[in-house]
Write an enzyme that holds these catalytic residues in place. Structure first.
Site, PDB file in Angstrom:
ATOM      1  N   ASP A 165     -57.693   1.764  60.216  1.00  0.00           N
ATOM      2  CA  ASP A 165     -57.052   0.627  60.518  1.00  0.00           C
ATOM      3  C   ASP A 165     -57.700  -0.490  59.384  1.00  0.00           C
ATOM      4  OD1 ASP A 165     -56.190  -1.722  61.578  1.00  0.00           O
ATOM      5  OD2 ASP A 165     -57.151  -1.387  63.462  1.00  0.00           O
TER       6      ASP A 165
ATOM      7  N   ASP B 249     -48.338  -5.151  71.462  1.00  0.00           N
ATOM      8  CA  ASP B 249     -49.509  -5.792  72.172  1.00  0.00           C
ATOM      9  C   ASP B 249     -48.945  -6.313  73.289  1.00  0.00           C
ATOM     10  OD1 ASP B 249     -52.426  -7.075  71.449  1.00  0.00           O
ATOM     11  OD2 ASP B 249     -51.267  -8.084  72.514  1.00  0.00           O
TER      12      ASP B 249
ATOM     13  N   GLU C   4     -53.310   1.948  59.880  1.00  0.00           N
ATOM     14  CA  GLU C   4     -52.824   0.982  60.765  1.00  0.00           C
ATOM     15  C   GLU C   4     -52.895  -0.428  60.111  1.00  0.00           C
ATOM     16  OE1 GLU C   4     -54.518   1.260  64.845  1.00  0.00           O
ATOM     17  OE2 GLU C   4     -54.575  -0.990  65.137  1.00  0.00           O
TER      18      GLU C   4
ATOM     19  N   LYS D  13     -62.497   1.416  61.411  1.00  0.00           N
ATOM     20  CA  LYS D  13     -61.807   0.520  60.398  1.00  0.00           C
ATOM     21  C   LYS D  13     -62.068   0.682  58.826  1.00  0.00           C
ATOM     22  CE  LYS D  13     -60.919  -2.062  64.081  1.00  0.00           C
ATOM     23  NZ  LYS D  13     -59.706  -2.414  64.279  1.00  0.00           N
TER      24      LYS D  13
ATOM     25  N   GLU E 266     -49.688  -4.864  66.590  1.00  0.00           N
ATOM     26  CA  GLU E 266     -50.816  -5.798  67.202  1.00  0.00           C
ATOM     27  C   GLU E 266     -50.458  -7.121  66.962  1.00  0.00           C
ATOM     28  OE1 GLU E 266     -54.752  -4.392  65.787  1.00  0.00           O
ATOM     29  OE2 GLU E 266     -55.070  -6.365  66.435  1.00  0.00           O
TER      30      GLU E 266
ATOM     31  N   HIS F 108     -51.423  -1.364  71.292  1.00  0.00           N
ATOM     32  CA  HIS F 108     -52.686  -1.978  70.959  1.00  0.00           C
ATOM     33  C   HIS F 108     -53.571  -2.191  72.071  1.00  0.00           C
ATOM     34  CE1 HIS F 108     -55.064  -5.741  69.687  1.00  0.00           C
ATOM     35  NE2 HIS F 108     -55.860  -4.624  69.013  1.00  0.00           N
TER      36      HIS F 108
END
Lengths: 434, 434
Positions: free
Chosen positions: B249, B325, B275, B221, B302, B352
């Protein structure tokens, strides 16, 4: 300064489906409804703020639930704490609780609920200042107005500095335009004759009545059976003639290629625009329709869910008319960002109205847009639908096809106490005799 | 054939915020939650269908309310009535009640609720057939599969006839690919080491554990403090080396220009993709980021709320990896439309996962995609997060960094009865000891 002691929310519904008022190709039988918010304060004088989001019946209970979930973010806050830096408050409400943000983000039920709360804050603020909302905005120094806004996710198209420039650009003519509006009002069009569920005689009768009242711009619903759309267009042109303006609204019924094919069949009735020709999410689709239709304008926005979508509609050249909705975006703060984006791109804003309270809201939006942002009436025309105004304490006033300037303090959205109690769902009297 | 007698919905929440599992820059403290649907039937053998939509805590009550509002559209329906023409059923659920559609349309709480119901129908159908969902799909004649889908608003990019062609194109190798999957499983990557709320030692320890388990692809992340993002990337590269793959992400934290500037500072760590660099609604923004970043791939999906948005991401060339998603789109039917759109555009689908049950869902999606739609593993890799699997009756199985093929009938989404009763919010035991 007052503190917001409690948020109250009510599920208010009007049984409009019984008369097919508001019927269109996508929405055959709406019951115009409001998720109605009251912000109670500790001010001794009974000062309170009202806001609503508009739905068409079932699903209103979901927006009510969403307002209840957001309430803790505003209860106990001082009004001046919010208004000093209202952009920060707006960010907190839309993104401060990431758990609630997840079920949007900034779309659907949670964003509709945000609109009701945010607009209630503006109503409260304007009442505390003793001004109608449009006047509160017009009198606000540009620097303070910019601090009311959240530019997150749109800075590639509009920075706060550019926005400030746009507001300063038109400072000179403000007083003149305000005077002009107080004297003449803001130009409008009527949708009242054009609903899909009305029979030919009713269409003809309502068109004649509207002509007699001084209307010059008329909108009809299309997107049902194409031959019936053509027949109703024919009736309307017979009644209103060719020197007046006709608009068409498909309410999202068509795919991209279908929209183009159908509008080529309807082009002979010379519509100014086709509204919501396809999915409200289809930015590139609207751009394609606009490119291929040529002389017919493309209008959309009432279901456009946030500033990021409007930004792209403008970047993609998908729009001739920007039909922002006062209760689908996250309240007035986000609407103002869209006004500024549209002004930068030179696209006229013609807000969506009708429903419950949308006319009451958008008169403030368009007055502010003209006086302080765009400085122009060219291509601007405000929707008007003659439904349900009698339930408001300060309903809109129309004269000669123009909205007259509202003067009562607030956002004009407070409902009569008797209307509220009669239309609370499902226990109100209006729902007991059905 | 059984009839669906009753829809039951439960508010299920896991207190994951206590350990910061799942923390990222936008979502600092999620409580992974499920709006959990049970479709009860009149079959004598206790046959029932389960489906869930995933949220991160507060707001789950709004999705529960939305499921309750939709329930009347499915209760009393015969299963074969639905499955014979499932595309029509899907259209009825998403657009048949225009009042409910209004508060989306096809987005936000009402669409998340739709996912839970639609996925429960697929679970029920697969159980009635005695097959896992992926196998039900793989064995279905292409013509029947097409009748499960709704192409509304995407026919300008993909017609039903083209979709049929895509399904037939890869018919030849199906049996081989199914055998390959049963033997080797589907390739995956892990996010477990990369959460923002973990300290350096925990990141290092989890990276080492993941390496020992055979993982080759790791996601971290970013989007908090840039220097901290760089430090954690440095730690991960130290642990996993440069021959393994690192993804990043940002969970929507940046504006467009900010995303480009920040990723240029992170490029030295050689990420495969960035992402969610910005708003999930910003199609043109993602396209701009992709164009200007060049060698770093752009991934999103997502939070992409429906097929119309995916269509445009693909049309605009905004995506290198399509991260659909399973519970934000309106259930499996809409996911399959996106698989077909991506296949036509030659973009790999990397669903996702994580949360509650998303891994369980997407293994079926990716198996079907490989065996019947794309026919390729190139650039495909399935997300895996090691959270909460113990609560499922048939949890995912990972071996050597690959999802092993699920064999139990259904969509793998049924929760243990004890897990349900313990985590019902707010009365379950898990919420009493907090």
């Amino acid at each position: 300064m007052p503190t917001i002691t409690r948020l109250e929310v009510q599920d208010i519904r009007f049984p409009t489906s019984r008369s097919l008022d508001g019927s269109d190709a996508m929405n055959a039988a709406p019951d115009y409804s409001a998720t109605y918010v009251t912000l109670h304060t500790d001010a001794g004088n009974g000062l309170s703020g009202h806001g609503l989001t508009f739905t068409i019946g079932r699903g209103n209970e979901i927006c009510v639930k969403a307002v209840e979930s957001l309430a803790y973010l505003i209860e106990g806050r001082r009004l001046d704490d919010i208004t000093t830096e209202m952009g920060r408050f707006w960010r907190e409400l839309t993104s401060g609780d990431s758990q609630l943000r997840w079920i949007g983000p900034e779309k659907g039920a949670i964003h509709l609920a945000t609109a009701a709360i945010v607009n209630a804050v503006w109503d409260l603020w304007a009442k505390a200042e003793g001004k109608p909302v449009w006047k509160l905005l017009v009198d606000m120094p540009p620097e303070q107005l910019i601090r009311c806004l959240d530019f997150r996710f749109v800075t590639d198209a509009l920075t706060p500095e550019e926005a400030l420039g746009l507001l300063r650009r038109n400072a000179a003519g403000r007083a003149d335009r305000e005077r002009e509006m107080r004297e003449q009002g803001y130009p409008a069009y009527t949708t009242s004759a054009g609903w899909l569920g009305y029979d030919d005689d009713k269409v003809r009768r309502l068109a004649r009545e509207a002509l007699a009242e001084g209307w010059t711009h008329f909108k009809q619903k299309v997107g049902g059976n194409l031959e019936e759309d053509r027949r109703r267009a024919q009736i309307l042109r017979e009644e209103i003639g060719w020197e007046r303006t006709l608009m068409m609204d498909a309410n999202q019924m068509w795919d991209v290629d279908e929209a183009i094919a159908n509008m080529r069949r309807l082009a002979e009735f010379d519509p100014l625009w086709i509204e919501e020709p396809t999915s409200p999410d289809d930015i590139l689709g609207h751009a394609e329709i606009r490119r291929r239709l040529g002389s017919i304008g493309v209008a959309t926005g009432e279901h456009c869910h946030n500033r990021v979508m409007f930004k792209q509609l403008l970047q993609a050249g998908a729009l001739d008319y920007c039909q922002v909705d006062a209760a689908r975006l996250g309240g007035l703060n986000e609407v103002i960002v869209v006004l500024l984006l549209a002004a930068k791109h030179g696209v006229p804003v013609c807000p969506h109205a009708g429903g419950v309270g949308l006319c009451e809201y958008v008169q403030h939006v368009s007055l502010f847009d003209y006086i302080a942002v765009s400085g122009s009436l060219e291509g601007r025309i405000l929707e008007y639908v003659d439904h349900l105004h009698e339930h408001f304490l300060h309903p809109v006033t129309i004269r000669n096809g123009r909205y007259q300037v509202p003067t009562a303090p607030g956002y004009s959205i407070s409902l009569h106490p008797e209307s509220l109690s009669r239309h609370v769902y499902p226990d109100g009297a209006a729902w007991q005799d059905s």
